[in-house]
Design an enzyme around this catalytic site. Structure first.
Site, PDB file in Angstrom:
ATOM      1  N   GLY A   1       0.792  -1.160  -0.036  1.00  0.00           N
ATOM      2  CA  GLY A   1       0.223  -0.142  -0.070  1.00  0.00           C
ATOM      3  C   GLY A   1       0.809   1.427  -0.132  1.00  0.00           C
ATOM      4  O   GLY A   1       1.323   1.629   1.034  1.00  0.00           O
ATOM      5  N   LEU A   2       0.945   1.769  -1.214  1.00  0.00           N
ATOM      6  CA  LEU A   2       1.973   3.128  -1.377  1.00  0.00           C
ATOM      7  C   LEU A   2       1.021   4.172  -1.890  1.00  0.00           C
ATOM      8  O   LEU A   2       0.920   5.275  -1.304  1.00  0.00           O
ATOM      9  CB  LEU A   2       2.953   2.565  -2.266  1.00  0.00           C
ATOM     10  CG  LEU A   2       4.320   3.799  -2.183  1.00  0.00           C
ATOM     11  CD1 LEU A   2       4.894   3.913  -0.961  1.00  0.00           C
ATOM     12  CD2 LEU A   2       5.204   3.375  -3.229  1.00  0.00           C
TER      13      LEU A   2
ATOM     14  N   GLU B   1      -1.960   6.726  -3.211  1.00  0.00           N
ATOM     15  CA  GLU B   1      -3.066   7.098  -2.434  1.00  0.00           C
ATOM     16  C   GLU B   1      -3.948   7.897  -3.639  1.00  0.00           C
ATOM     17  O   GLU B   1      -3.404   8.038  -4.663  1.00  0.00           O
ATOM     18  CB  GLU B   1      -2.576   8.179  -1.210  1.00  0.00           C
ATOM     19  CG  GLU B   1      -1.820   7.482  -0.351  1.00  0.00           C
ATOM     20  CD  GLU B   1      -1.424   8.526   0.796  1.00  0.00           C
ATOM     21  OE1 GLU B   1      -1.352   9.725   0.692  1.00  0.00           O
ATOM     22  OE2 GLU B   1      -0.907   7.949   1.890  1.00  0.00           O
ATOM     23  N   PRO B   2      -5.094   8.373  -3.093  1.00  0.00           N
ATOM     24  CA  PRO B   2      -6.006   8.878  -4.243  1.00  0.00           C
ATOM     25  C   PRO B   2      -5.257  10.226  -4.839  1.00  0.00           C
ATOM     26  O   PRO B   2      -5.338  10.339  -5.961  1.00  0.00           O
ATOM     27  CB  PRO B   2      -7.303   9.636  -3.434  1.00  0.00           C
ATOM     28  CG  PRO B   2      -7.338   8.338  -2.225  1.00  0.00           C
ATOM     29  CD  PRO B   2      -5.818   7.946  -1.897  1.00  0.00           C
TER      30      PRO B   2
ATOM     31  N   GLU C   1       4.546   0.766 -10.809  1.00  0.00           N
ATOM     32  CA  GLU C   1       5.838   0.602 -10.485  1.00  0.00           C
ATOM     33  C   GLU C   1       6.861   1.560 -11.272  1.00  0.00           C
ATOM     34  O   GLU C   1       7.661   1.141 -11.517  1.00  0.00           O
ATOM     35  CB  GLU C   1       6.259  -0.901 -10.703  1.00  0.00           C
ATOM     36  CG  GLU C   1       5.191  -1.571  -9.901  1.00  0.00           C
ATOM     37  CD  GLU C   1       5.919  -2.678  -9.161  1.00  0.00           C
ATOM     38  OE1 GLU C   1       7.090  -2.515  -8.950  1.00  0.00           O
ATOM     39  OE2 GLU C   1       5.195  -3.574  -8.796  1.00  0.00           O
TER      40      GLU C   1
END
Ligand SMILES: Cc1cc2nc3c(=O)[nH]c(=O)nc-3n(C[C@H](O)[C@H](O)[C@H](O)COP(=O)(O)OP(=O)(O)OC[C@H]3O[C@@H](n4cnc5c(N)ncnc54)[C@H](O)[C@@H]3O)c2cc1C
Length: 392
Positions: free
Chosen positions: A114-115, A117-118, A355
């Site tokens: 989990g990196l 964000e919205p 990535e």
């Protein structure tokens, strides 16, 4: 042997049902348990931690075979193995490895990363999720978006801000291994994706989630470095997987070009079709050599951020191009899901974005070439492959 085993799993067990899973936008229930049972989820981790004791090249070969059938299978390897388990292997304490890594390598627990964000993707240092220390715990708040396996995973390697006042935002992030059945965690799936429809992509929201300080991976403030080293491993799986997608596009194109006739001969005889096939051959060989070099460097314990980034950038751009040309060779049939190539094209696009987008990889490569960028030694480097120690 590894390649054969993974190929048989992907071709015999998944290929027959993949089109329907893609249409239904559902991950087949058996995929994760079966990958665990076959040892694929712990392929390049020591037997001591529940893995198979194979090297990093074996990981790449497995990813190539998996994505040769469907990208969703390789995404499992990217997040469960590359972005999470390998980071634990690199950064976690012995106790954390026993507790979290072993069940992950055995496939008993599924892991995600989990990196994003919205409002934050490429600019990782701008993460707004917070982790505030309260006694022996941290209290986590914030939302993570575009998380592969969000609704399937038991564990999430999560990165948030522990020190919002730090002068350098890169030094204010920390990483945590969060068990997703904690109170305050909610997850959901994202539907309507262009590709990887047979996979699971979702969001994870944290509201006042209490996590023991013992679940912090690395030191406070090491989150950015940990996240970047996770990407060194995740990108390797993306590069090797994209190589498999080039191969699948090539094989499908050769098959079709020899069957389809136009102007009195098979279209494979047309020079412009041959040009596309030749380009795919070239891309496949180059992508393969680039990822194998990165895998070899990992085996030797050599830092490979530059080489892995190059492999990822090249292979994903080339797989998008190969899938696009495969659709072209198939003409109108390539435009329908009667053939696999339209799925290859839709699946290939994601890897050019996640990535590190292609733009970010170009900045990385230029940075190294111009001398603006260098790799500082990490407190914990990824362990080199040691056949004797890893297999016992
Ligand atoms: C299918 C899928 C699965 C994913 N799985 C995960 C996951 O498991 N875990 C996770 O944490 N994330 C995941 N992601 C998120 C992914 O890593 C991000 O989408 C990616 O990092 C890009 O961030 P962004 O989408 O916010 O784009 P942004 O960072 O907002 O970029 C938007 C555009 O601006 C360009 N841009 C940004 N900065 C620069 C710059 N400095 N110079 C030039 N151009 C720039 C980008 O290249 C891009 O074209 C997933 C995404 C997808 C699509």
């Amino acid at each position: 042997m590894v390649q054969k085993m993974v190929r048989e799993f992907a071709q015999k067990e998944v290929a027959p049902i993949i089109k329907e899973c893609d249409r239904q936008q559902q991950m087949a229930e058996f995929v994760l348990p079966r990958m665990g049972e076959l040892g694929i989820l712990g392929i390049c981790l020591p037997v001591k931690y529940g893995g198979q004791g194979m090297d990093y090249i074996a990981l790449g070969l497995a990813c190539e075979e998996l994505e040769g059938v469907d990208t969703s299978l390789r995404v499992v390897m990217s997040v469960h193995v590359g972005l999470n388990s390998m980071a634990l292997f690199q950064w976690a304490t012995e106790e954390q490895k026993q507790h979290f890594l072993t069940p992950q390598a055995q496939g008993k627990k599924i892991a995600c990363f989990g990196l994003t964000e919205p409002g934050v993707g490429s600019d990782v240092a701008a993460i707004v999720s917070t982790a505030r220390r309260k006694g022996d715990d941290y209290v986590l708040n914030g939302e993570k978006m575009w998380i592969s396996l969000a609704t399937k995973a038991h564990h999430c390697l999560w990165v948030g801000r522990t020190n919002p006042e730090a002068a350098d935002p890169h030094e204010s992030l920390s990483a945590f291994l969060v068990e997703l059945d904690c109170p305050g965690v909610t997850t959901g799936d994202i539907h309507g994706k262009l590709g990887v429809r047979a996979g699971s992509t979702g969001w994870i929201a944290f509201q006042d989630v209490r996590v023991p300080a013992a679940n912090r991976i690395g030191e406070e403030g090491e989150g950015f470095k940990i996240a970047m080293s996770c990407l060194d491993n995740g990108r390797y799986t993306v590069a090797s997987g994209a190589t498999g997608l080039i191969r699948a596009s090539l094989e499908a194109s050769i098959r079709y070009a020899k069957e389809r006739r136009a102007f009195g001969r098979e279209i494979a005889r047309m020079q412009l079709v041959q040009q596309k096939i030749a380009k795919m051959v070239q891309s496949y060989e180059m992508a393969r050599l680039l990822y194998l070099r990165a895998g070899w460097m990992k085996n030797q314990g050599l830092r490979n951020t530059r080489e892995t980034s190059l492999a990822k950038w090249f292979a994903t751009d080339a797989s998008f191009e190969a899938a696009n040309e495969a659709v072209q060779i198939h003409g109108a049939y390539g435009y329908s899901d009667e053939y696999d190539v339209e799925r290859y094209l839709r699946n290939s696009k994601g890897a050019v974005i996640y990535e590190g987008t292609s733009e970010i990889h170009q900045l990385i490569q230029a940075g190294y070439a111009l001398g603006y960028r260098d790799d500082a030694l990490l407190r914990c480097e990824l362990p080199a492959y040691d056949p004797t120690v890893w297999s016992s």
